[in-house]
Design a protein around this motif. Structure first.
Motif, mmCIF file in Angstrom:
data_model
loop_
_atom_site.group_PDB
_atom_site.id
_atom_site.type_symbol
_atom_site.label_atom_id
_atom_site.label_comp_id
_atom_site.label_asym_id
_atom_site.label_seq_id
_atom_site.Cartn_x
_atom_site.Cartn_y
_atom_site.Cartn_z
ATOM 1 N N VAL A 546 0.857 -1.189 0.000
ATOM 2 C CA VAL A 546 0.000 0.000 0.000
ATOM 3 C C VAL A 546 0.889 1.234 0.000
ATOM 4 O O VAL A 546 2.013 1.219 0.515
ATOM 5 N N VAL A 547 0.363 2.294 -0.596
ATOM 6 C CA VAL A 547 1.063 3.581 -0.665
ATOM 7 C C VAL A 547 0.143 4.641 -0.077
ATOM 8 O O VAL A 547 -0.995 4.806 -0.547
ATOM 9 N N THR A 548 0.576 5.329 0.962
ATOM 10 C CA THR A 548 -0.185 6.461 1.489
ATOM 11 C C THR A 548 0.366 7.736 0.866
ATOM 12 O O THR A 548 1.584 7.900 0.731
ATOM 13 N N ILE A 549 -0.539 8.622 0.484
ATOM 14 C CA ILE A 549 -0.174 9.854 -0.229
ATOM 15 C C ILE A 549 -0.742 11.047 0.523
ATOM 16 O O ILE A 549 -1.891 11.019 0.976
ATOM 17 N N ASP A 550 0.060 12.094 0.636
ATOM 18 C CA ASP A 550 -0.363 13.320 1.310
ATOM 19 C C ASP A 550 0.165 14.496 0.487
ATOM 20 O O ASP A 550 1.354 14.551 0.165
ATOM 21 N N PHE A 551 -0.720 15.423 0.153
ATOM 22 C CA PHE A 551 -0.326 16.551 -0.695
ATOM 23 C C PHE A 551 0.490 17.568 0.107
ATOM 24 O O PHE A 551 0.190 17.844 1.278
ATOM 25 N N ASP A 552 1.495 18.115 -0.546
ATOM 26 C CA ASP A 552 2.383 19.089 0.098
ATOM 27 C C ASP A 552 1.767 20.485 0.024
ATOM 28 O O ASP A 552 1.273 20.896 -1.036
ATOM 29 N N ARG A 553 1.797 21.166 1.159
ATOM 30 C CA ARG A 553 1.325 22.562 1.246
ATOM 31 C C ARG A 553 -0.099 22.726 0.711
ATOM 32 O O ARG A 553 -0.456 23.765 0.147
ATOM 33 N N PHE A 554 -0.903 21.679 0.883
ATOM 34 C CA PHE A 554 -2.284 21.743 0.392
ATOM 35 C C PHE A 554 -3.101 22.749 1.202
ATOM 36 O O PHE A 554 -3.966 23.444 0.665
#
Length: 653
Positions: A546-554
């Motif tokens: 699994v890959v968790t993704i979080d947007f930068d400076r969102f």
């Protein structure tokens, strides 16, 4: 021949295009309305063609046929615009026409065949309407058909001398209605609510706003953006952020009581809708909400205006919200939250146990009636044993609650079917056959709701085999009094019920599992998909990552350019991921700018390489973390390790 084929294609192509366009325009409500009317028309037409009728007998059946066809066309043409009152009018008018058929039918078979259609109407009412309107119309339907039976000169005396089979059928119909209402309400709640916080989602908020405008009054929206959630997630993990969101929603609900609703608009963005007379009163409510919340937040207030959509209203409120946010930064007010304990999660209702209890109670009532009619010792012993078995089943289901096994429903209704059929054979009793045919409709609804297509169909087919195998053991005289019509109609209606309930359930569950903004799975749908993927990987001995993704400076993007800009970024990123990933890879949105991708068959190194390629080929602006499934992993363990890798990657940037 080729020229003829091309001519035929040119002739049929517009017809096919129009048909596909008409089908795309259908909602679940309009589609089920059209399907039910088509079924009634087919039955009425088949009966008219296969039986001799006097003009007086043919007139009501012709009315059913023509009205069903007209209602079907209206539903197909209106599609999603079909008003709800049309469905109620259709049910009442069809029931009245069928009641005329029942009152004038010369043989019992036609009367019973028509009665076996009532459960189909009950499922339709349960899925399509609020509880009390559905119960009211259901009572009208049963009342109409009861009056029709009493007024039938050929059937009334027999029905009044032994009323239990028909009373039993009425109980089954009401039970089918109650099960449809309860399960439909539960699924509708899943479609309209955020699975993490229990607040409404965007879909639910839009529906609530439409209903509020119909009721009238002055309504207001508070758009709230919780401060500091991103640092809390980064320092303490998503579990801490999730707990804060749930606690905040719960605090707002306490203030609002029954005077408003809370909806989750995005990650840490909420919309609170309530009724208040005047802006001053609305400001007081907004201040009460702010004092109750465990964490400071920025907010904007706007009045709900007629003809203005919720998206535009949120944009209007955003202007005040971001002005306040800038002022808070200028004053140096601390906004970093501290972790809070999460409120107790709402437990799902134990549907398997509840439905088993209801079916067992119906079984006990049947055994009590049989005991009252018993004439010899062994009949008394048999009925007492049946009562005891039913009571034990009720106690077991009630004690186990949500621990009641999923297969218990199937086992119990299967036992009920066998016992009912055995009683009918032992007594050579037409009433027992009628009870079994009515119960078949109940079993079809249960199989369609609780089990996958193959399991439900196999179960119902097994009941058909039991029924058809037992019929030769009943005397030809008893079967002759019934005729083939009720058996054929009951079998056909039960199968239709199975397919309709399953189709509606699958469609609604798909809607409930989809994030309204991006179209990927939401938390509810993703949890189910990940659990299924892990089970498959372990069964086949294949790796999974699994890959968790979080947007930068969102958060900065939302604060500077508004939520619309953030929404566009999320939709664009998801569209790129879908194009670059495989078709069997699963994408889920856990909330806000947090996403998870499941890569079946990929080890950690392969997943890292894949996601790096996706990052390079899409509009990057996000970080990720990878974790591979281990033998002893629970779902939370797998996600937590991926989160740790994600935060390590963020700190390294």
């Amino acid at each position: 021949m080729k020229d003829m084929s091309r001519s035929t294609d040119r002739l049929l192509s517009p017809v096919g295009d129009r048909l596909r366009h008409a089908l795309r325009r259908q909602s679940v409500f309009s589609g089920t309305t059209a399907l039910g009317c088509a079924y009634f028309a087919a039955l009425a037409g088949a009966h008219l063609l296969s039986h001799a009728h006097t003009p007086a007998q043919a007139a009501p059946e012709m009315t059913v046929l023509l009205f069903s066809l007209v209602a079907m066309l209206v539903a197909l043409i209106a599609g999603r615009r079909l008003p709800r009152w049309v469905g109620i009018l259709t049910v009442v008018l069809l029931s009245a026409a069928f009641a005329v058929v029942v009152s004038s039918a010369p043989e019992a078979g036609t009367v019973l065949g028509v009665l076996f259609l009532v459960p189909l109407l009950m499922v339709y009412l349960g899925w399509s309407y609020q509880p009390w309107p559905a119960r009211g119309v259901g009572a009208v339907v049963l009342g109409l058909w009861g009056v029709a039976i009493v007024n039938n000169p050929h059937f009334a005396e027999r029905a009044l001398s032994d009323p239990w089979p028909l009373l039993y059928g009425g109980l089954v119909c009401m039970l089918v209605l109650e099960i449809s209402l309860a399960l439909g309400e539960d699924l509708a709640r899943a479609v309209r609510t955020d699975p993490l916080t229990g607040a409404l989602n965007r879909r639910g908020l839009r529906r609530h706003m439409r209903e509020a405008r119909q009721r009238g009054g002055q309504y207001w929206l508070v758009v709230a953006d919780i401060d500091g959630l991103k640092p809390l997630n980064d320092r303490h993990g998503h579990a801490a952020g999730d707990a804060l969101l749930r606690a905040t929603v719960e605090s707002w609900r306490v203030v609002l009581a029954d005077e408003g609703v809370v909806a989750r608009w995005g990650g840490d963005e909420f919309v609170i809708m309530f009724r208040a007379e005047g802006e001053a009163a609305a400001r007081r409510v907004s201040e009460s909400l702010r004092k109750a919340a465990p964490q400071p937040y920025s907010a904007g207030l706007v009045r709900v205006q007629d003809g203005v959509g919720v998206d535009f209203l949120v944009r209007l409120a955003d202007e005040e919200l971001y002005r306040e946010k800038r002022e808070r930064r200028g004053t140096g007010v601390p906004t970093e939250p501290t972790p809070v304990p999460a409120p107790d999660a709402t437990r799902a209702r134990p549907w398997s146990a509840l439905v088993s209890c209801a079916a067992a109670l119906l079984y006990v009532v049947t055994a009590v009636v049989g005991l009252l009619a018993a004439t010899d010792f062994w009949e008394i012993v048999t009925e007492v044993a049946a009562i005891l078995v039913g009571l034990v089943a009720i106690v077991v289901a009630a004690r186990l609650g949500d621990r009641y096994p999923h297969g218990g429903v199937l086992a119990w209704v299967g036992l009920m079917a066998v016992v009912l059929m055995a009683r009918a054979v032992a007594r050579d009793d037409a009433g027992g056959v009628i009870e079994m045919l009515f119960c078949l409709q109940l079993f079809a609804v249960i199989a369609g709701w609780f089990y996958r297509g193959r399991v439900g169909r196999a179960f119902l087919l097994g009941l058909y085999v039991v029924l058809v195998g037992a019929l030769p053991l009943i005397s030809s005289q008893t079967l002759g009094r019934l005729g083939p019509i009720p058996i054929v109609v009951a079998l056909a209606t039960a199968w239709l019920l199975l397919e309709v309930v399953r189709g509606v359930r699958v469609g609604e569950r798909r809607l409930a599992a989809t994030d309204p903004l991006t179209g990927v799975l939401n938390r509810y749908g993703f949890d189910e998909a990940l659990a299924a993927a892990i089970e498959t990987a372990r069964r086949r001995g294949r790796p999974l990552s699994v890959v968790t993704i979080d947007f930068d400076r969102f958060k900065e993007l939302n604060d500077k350019q508004g939520h619309d800009a953030g929404d566009r970024v999320l939709r664009g990123a998801v569209q790129a991921w879908r194009h670059l990933l495989r078709t069997d890879d699963v994408i889920g949105r856990l909330g806000g700018d947090e996403f998870v991708v499941v890569l079946p068959g990929a080890r950690a190194a392969e997943a890292e390489s894949t996601i790096a390629r996706v990052h390079a080929e899409s509009d990057g602006g996000w970080s990720w973390g990878v974790a591979e499934l281990r033998d002893d992993d629970e779902i939370t363990d797998l996600i937590d390790r991926a989160d740790q890798a994600l935060y390590a990657a963020k700190r390294a940037r």
